[in-house]
Structure formats: C-alpha cells, structure tokens
Write a protein that holds these residues in place. Structure first.
Motif, short mmCIF file in Angstrom:
data_model
loop_
_atom_site.label_atom_id
_atom_site.label_comp_id
_atom_site.label_asym_id
_atom_site.label_seq_id
_atom_site.Cartn_x
_atom_site.Cartn_y
_atom_site.Cartn_z
N GLU A 104 -8.45 2.24 30.44
CA GLU A 104 -7.32 1.42 30.87
C GLU A 104 -5.98 1.93 30.33
OE1 GLU A 104 -8.66 -3.10 31.11
OE2 GLU A 104 -9.40 -2.16 29.26
N ARG A 105 -6.02 2.81 29.36
CA ARG A 105 -4.80 3.29 28.73
C ARG A 105 -4.22 4.48 29.49
NH1 ARG A 105 -3.82 1.03 23.90
NH2 ARG A 105 -5.48 -0.29 23.07
N VAL A 106 -2.91 4.70 29.31
CA VAL A 106 -2.29 5.85 29.96
C VAL A 106 -2.56 7.10 29.13
CG1 VAL A 106 -0.52 4.47 31.08
CG2 VAL A 106 -0.06 5.48 28.84
N ALA A 107 -2.54 8.25 29.82
CA ALA A 107 -2.83 9.53 29.16
C ALA A 107 -1.59 10.22 28.65
CB ALA A 107 -3.56 10.45 30.13
N ALA A 108 -0.43 9.87 29.21
CA ALA A 108 0.81 10.56 28.82
C ALA A 108 2.01 9.65 29.03
CB ALA A 108 0.98 11.84 29.62
N LEU A 109 3.02 9.84 28.18
CA LEU A 109 4.32 9.20 28.34
C LEU A 109 5.34 10.31 28.54
CD1 LEU A 109 4.18 6.62 25.38
CD2 LEU A 109 3.46 6.27 27.76
N ILE A 110 6.05 10.29 29.66
CA ILE A 110 7.02 11.34 29.97
C ILE A 110 8.37 10.68 30.21
CG2 ILE A 110 7.58 13.27 31.49
CD1 ILE A 110 4.62 13.40 32.27
N PHE A 111 9.37 11.13 29.47
CA PHE A 111 10.70 10.52 29.52
C PHE A 111 11.74 11.56 29.88
CE2 PHE A 111 14.70 9.03 27.61
CZ PHE A 111 14.78 7.74 28.13
N ASP A 112 12.46 11.34 30.99
CA ASP A 112 13.50 12.24 31.43
C ASP A 112 14.83 11.80 30.83
OD1 ASP A 112 15.43 13.74 32.74
OD2 ASP A 112 14.44 13.66 34.69
N ALA A 113 15.27 12.52 29.80
CA ALA A 113 16.51 12.19 29.09
C ALA A 113 17.65 13.12 29.48
CB ALA A 113 16.29 12.27 27.59
N THR A 114 17.48 13.89 30.56
CA THR A 114 18.46 14.92 30.89
C THR A 114 19.84 14.34 31.22
OG1 THR A 114 17.67 14.91 33.19
CG2 THR A 114 16.75 16.58 31.70
N GLY A 115 19.88 13.08 31.67
CA GLY A 115 21.15 12.49 32.05
C GLY A 115 21.85 11.74 30.94
N ILE A 116 21.25 11.66 29.76
CA ILE A 116 21.86 10.93 28.65
C ILE A 116 23.08 11.72 28.15
CG2 ILE A 116 21.54 10.21 26.25
CD1 ILE A 116 18.72 9.39 26.96
N ALA A 117 24.24 11.09 28.22
CA ALA A 117 25.50 11.78 27.89
C ALA A 117 26.28 11.10 26.78
CB ALA A 117 26.37 11.86 29.15
N LEU A 133 4.37 2.68 24.04
CA LEU A 133 3.62 3.46 23.06
C LEU A 133 2.25 2.87 22.76
CD1 LEU A 133 3.71 5.98 21.32
CD2 LEU A 133 4.73 4.63 19.48
N ARG A 134 2.16 1.53 22.69
CA ARG A 134 0.87 0.90 22.39
C ARG A 134 -0.13 1.03 23.54
NH1 ARG A 134 4.63 -2.80 20.23
NH2 ARG A 134 4.46 -3.08 17.96
N SER A 135 0.35 1.44 24.71
CA SER A 135 -0.55 1.60 25.86
C SER A 135 -1.09 3.02 25.99
CB SER A 135 0.19 1.23 27.15
OG SER A 135 0.59 -0.13 27.15
N LEU A 136 -0.64 3.92 25.11
CA LEU A 136 -1.06 5.32 25.17
C LEU A 136 -2.41 5.48 24.48
CD1 LEU A 136 -0.27 8.23 25.95
CD2 LEU A 136 0.93 8.40 23.76
N GLY A 137 -3.33 6.18 25.14
CA GLY A 137 -4.67 6.36 24.61
C GLY A 137 -4.75 7.40 23.52
N ALA A 138 -5.91 7.46 22.85
CA ALA A 138 -6.14 8.46 21.81
C ALA A 138 -6.01 9.86 22.39
CB ALA A 138 -7.53 8.27 21.21
N CYS A 139 -5.46 10.77 21.59
CA CYS A 139 -5.18 12.15 22.00
C CYS A 139 -4.26 12.21 23.22
CB CYS A 139 -6.48 12.91 22.28
SG CYS A 139 -7.53 13.09 20.82
N GLY A 140 -3.41 11.18 23.37
CA GLY A 140 -2.44 11.17 24.45
C GLY A 140 -1.29 12.12 24.18
N ARG A 141 -0.42 12.25 25.18
CA ARG A 141 0.68 13.20 25.09
C ARG A 141 2.01 12.49 25.35
NH1 ARG A 141 -2.64 15.57 22.85
NH2 ARG A 141 -3.56 17.60 23.35
N ILE A 142 2.99 12.82 24.51
CA ILE A 142 4.37 12.36 24.70
C ILE A 142 5.22 13.59 24.97
CG2 ILE A 142 6.39 11.32 23.60
CD1 ILE A 142 4.41 9.69 21.86
#
Length: 472
Positions: A104-117, A133-142
């Motif tokens: 049920e948990r997500v495998a990765a969290l991907i954040f596009d910060a390219t527009g932060i100015a 963050l609490r929804s990310l599974g074990a051995c997940g990727r950020i």
C-alpha cells in the motif's frame, strides 16, 4: 561479509530488543544483483512540485518507460493533466495508514523544485514531504530535482536552490528504513539527459548512495536502444580487478555489455584470470607504479582496439601516523593511488587509446574528504584523485570525455574484515543506513557514471557511503 547485528535486529526477537533499548535497526537493503530476475522498478511514485515545475514532461516519460505509476500531491495537480494527455495511469496522492502494508505504500517521492526562485517558496518542499514521507515504503527512494545554484541569475534563486542540499541530506538522515534521498541539479539544456541518473537513483542499484547532489549539464547523449545492455560495443579497463571492489566493477560493466580488460599485479595472476574468465574478459598483469606501465597498458589496449571506459580502482594502504611513517610508505601509496593514475591517463589520452566520448572513473575515498588518523599518505592520495577529476573535466569536454570520482565509505571487503571488532562496528553504524556497503554498491555507481546516458555528469565526486556522518 556477514553482518551479525543487522541480521539479529531484523529477526522478531531482535526487533523487540532494539526497540526497547533504542538501538539502530538497519534495514536489509534491496540491492540489484547481477543476473537477477526481479524487476528493478515498479510501484507508485508520488509527485510533488514547487511553483512553475519544468521537468514534468521529461519525468512522465521516464516513469512510463520504467513502468512506475504515479500519484500527484495537491500542489502538483498539473501532473494529472500531463498524465491524462499521455494516457498514463495516475491519480491524487492520499496518505496511507500507519499500519499499512508494504504493497500500500509508495515506492518513491519525486519533487520538482526547478521553479523555486525564492527561499519562501521552499514551503512547497516542506508541505510535500510533511504529507508524504510516512507513506514511503522501506528501501524507498527520494529524488529532488533542482537547478544548479551557480547558474542561477538572481541571488534569491541561487540561495533557494542551494538550500535544497541541506534539506535533502536531512531527509536522508530522518527517513531510516533503508530509504535514500538524493538531489539532481539539472542545467539548462540538460533536461533530456536525466534519464540514466533518474533510473539509477530510483533503482536498487543505488542502495548505498544517499545524501548526494549530482549536477547534469547539457551534453550529447548517444541513442540507447537497449537499457539492459547500454555498454554493448564498448571496451573497458579496470585496474585492481582481481578481487573485491575491482572484481565487482568488472562484473558490473560486463553485465551492461562491455568487454572488460582487468589489470592487476603479477602475484594475483591466477585470481585475476579466474575473475576475467567468468566475464569473458582479458587479463593484464602489470604493476601500475612501474615506470614502463603506462606504455605497456596503452600497447595492450591498442592491440584490443582501444578503450572507451577507464576505471582507476587499484590502490594500497600503508597506515601509520606521520611521525612513525617511513618515507617508503609515503611514496608507495602516493605512487600507486595517485601518480599512476596521472601517468596512465596522460599516455592513454595523448595516444588516443581512450576514444572520444569515453569515460574515466577514479576511486577516491571518504578518507580523501574527511581525513583519517594514521592515513596522511592515503588521504592525500585520495584527495588528489578528487583534485585531478575536478581539474581535468573542463579540458576533456572538447573530446566529450567525462571524468568523475566515487568515494566509498565503509565497504565490506577482505580488508575491512581484518579491522578490530570495535572499529569495524563503528564503521558500519556511522552512516544514515547504519550498515556497511558492499563491493557491488561501488561497482553499480561506477557503471552508472560509465553509462552513455551519463554524458552530462563530469568533474564530480559521488560518495558511496550510506550517507556517512563523516565527510558529508
């Protein structure tokens, strides 16, 4: 090498003991194994963004090709329109219950910060990871995507983008459960060159790489027809290839299709021959510190048709505090670990043995970043490796040759197995993943830097240390 403590704490009894005592509980990491049948990718990636994200289209294409589905955080609802247009499966992110199953948990969290100015816009990063963050599974990727600060036109944008490094490294230390966190700075014009790096950081190949900030610049990327064998048709040289990390590097490159020539000293001829036979490679006996070594190596490689990838892995230690260190111990380590690399590269480059579009990857060390007691010679040599990588990168761009270094931390090898128990345990636990790495972790990182899709990465140092608490 067997990690008895990690095995114990992952048993039902051990888990109860460490929770009651507040001891670290290192996760059994999900790693890529050569020849494995298990899919590298899968699961769900939760997508977040600051204002004006610029990499959604590229990111959506990569996720499609690797077979990951997606869900969009409320601040990244523009993602849903892109997914719908591409007919990709997607939806809105919803937090999972604390007792949710791994599926049920997500495998990765991907954040596009390219527009932060502006630094105030970093609120978006807080909001996304606070919710997910609490929804990310074990051995997940950020994975966080940004713009190189030094290329930003406005001081506020530079400031905000540089702030991402501290943010990502803190995430890596907070996440636990075998989760890694890394930052990719994408230069203008390099947007189409991020796939190889995204694949690496989202896969089990990067299990022991965390807290890193990698810069990708615009470069010519060769077409990749087969992502399982992207090095097919390329030749590689690996020094110190008979055993340990060197043997793992040779095997990883061969797994991706390269024809490998392994080099080691004559005393390890039999071991080297066995290693090379297992990957249908060639064995070269040579003392890289000998005056005639560069010419001998270049002659051997020219006879094979030249080389596309050079991995400088060979190295020695002769440890003593500097007051007790002999002049020979100092000179031997510098000669093998640093001067030999300089001399070999000069020969290969001047003769054209290393072909245009090639790769040089040098093995440095956390010791070269943070220093170690009793290792002034070794630390100097490994810091020198970093210096030459940074120095040579600019001049090699003209030939489309990328040069980078990897800096391993505590890796489980025959050398670390001989360390006193207390020092060995300290080395294992003093990182965000609370365990030692494996030779394959270093090898897979080098294989990524040797990848044709990593042409935009040059002059950089990538630590393979589980986000060591030293030298960060």
């Amino acid at each position: 090498m067997n990690d008895t403590y990690r095995n114990f704490v992952n048993s039902p009894l051990g888990a109860r003991v460490v929770r009651s005592l507040g001891l670290p509980q290192p996760e059994v990491l999900r790693r890529y194994r050569i020849g494995q049948r298990e899919a590298e990718f899968g699961g769900i990636a939760a997508i977040g963004a600051g204002p004006a994200p610029s990499l959604f289209e590229v990111l959506a294409g990569v996720l499609e090709r690797i077979g990951m589905t997606s869900v969009a955080h409320e601040q990244a609802l523009a993602w849903l329109a892109i997914a719908q247009r591409r007919q990709s499966m997607s939806g809105r992110f919803a937090p999972v219950a604390p007792n949710a199953s791994a599926q049920e948990r997500v495998a990765a969290l991907i954040f596009d910060a390219t527009g932060i100015a502006d630094s105030l816009q970093l609120d978006a990063a807080y909001a996304f990871f606070h919710d997910t963050l609490r929804s990310l599974g074990a051995c997940g990727r950020i994975v966080v995507l940004g713009r190189p600060p030094e290329r930003c036109a406005h001081p506020r944008q530079w400031t905000a983008q540089r702030a991402l490094e501290g943010f990502v490294r803190s995430l890596g230390k907070e996440a636990r459960h075998g989760i890694t966190a890394n930052l990719i700075y994408v230069g203008d014009g390099a947007e189409d060159g991020i796939e190889a790096t995204l694949r690496f950081f989202l896969s089990p190949r990067s299990a022991f790489v965390s807290g890193q900030a990698v810069r990708i610049e615009a470069a010519t990327i060769d077409a990749i027809d087969d992502w399982t064998r992207p090095l097919a048709g390329r030749r590689a040289l690996v020094t110190g290839a008979a055993r340990g990390i060197g043997a793992a590097i040779a095997q990883a490159l061969a797994d991706l299709g390269a024809r490998v020539a392994g080099l080691d000293i004559e005393a390890l001829h039999d071991t080297l021959s066995v290693t090379m036979h297992g990957i249908d490679g060639a064995a070269i006996d040579c003392d890289i510190a000998a005056p005639e070594a560069p010419q001998q190596i270049a002659d051997a490689l020219d006879a094979m048709g030249g080389v596309d990838i050079v991995v400088h892995n060979a190295g020695i230690t002769q440890d003593k505090t500097i007051a007790k260190m002999t002049a020979d111990a100092w000179r031997n380590v510098i000669a093998v670990n640093l001067a030999a690399q300089e001399r070999i590269d000069e020969e290969l480059l001047s003769r054209g043995t290393l072909r245009d579009g090639g790769r040089i990857v040098a093995v440095s060390s956390i010791g070269g970043i943070a220093g170690n007691v009793g290792q002034t010679n070794y630390a100097a040599s490994k810091a020198g490796v970093i210096g030459r990588v940074q120095c040579l990168a600019g001049g090699l761009r003209e030939r489309r040759i990328a040069i980078n270094a990897v800096a391993p931390g505590f890796i489980e090898t025959h050398m670390t197995a001989k360390m006193p128990f207390a020092l060995r345990e300290a080395g294992r636990r003093m990182n965000s993943l609370s365990q030692g790495g494996e030779p394959g972790d270093v090898a897979q990182t080098i294989a990524w830097l040797a990848h044709p899709g990593a042409a935009g990465i040059t002059g950089q140092v990538v630590r393979v240390c589980g986000q060591s608490l030293f030298g960060a």
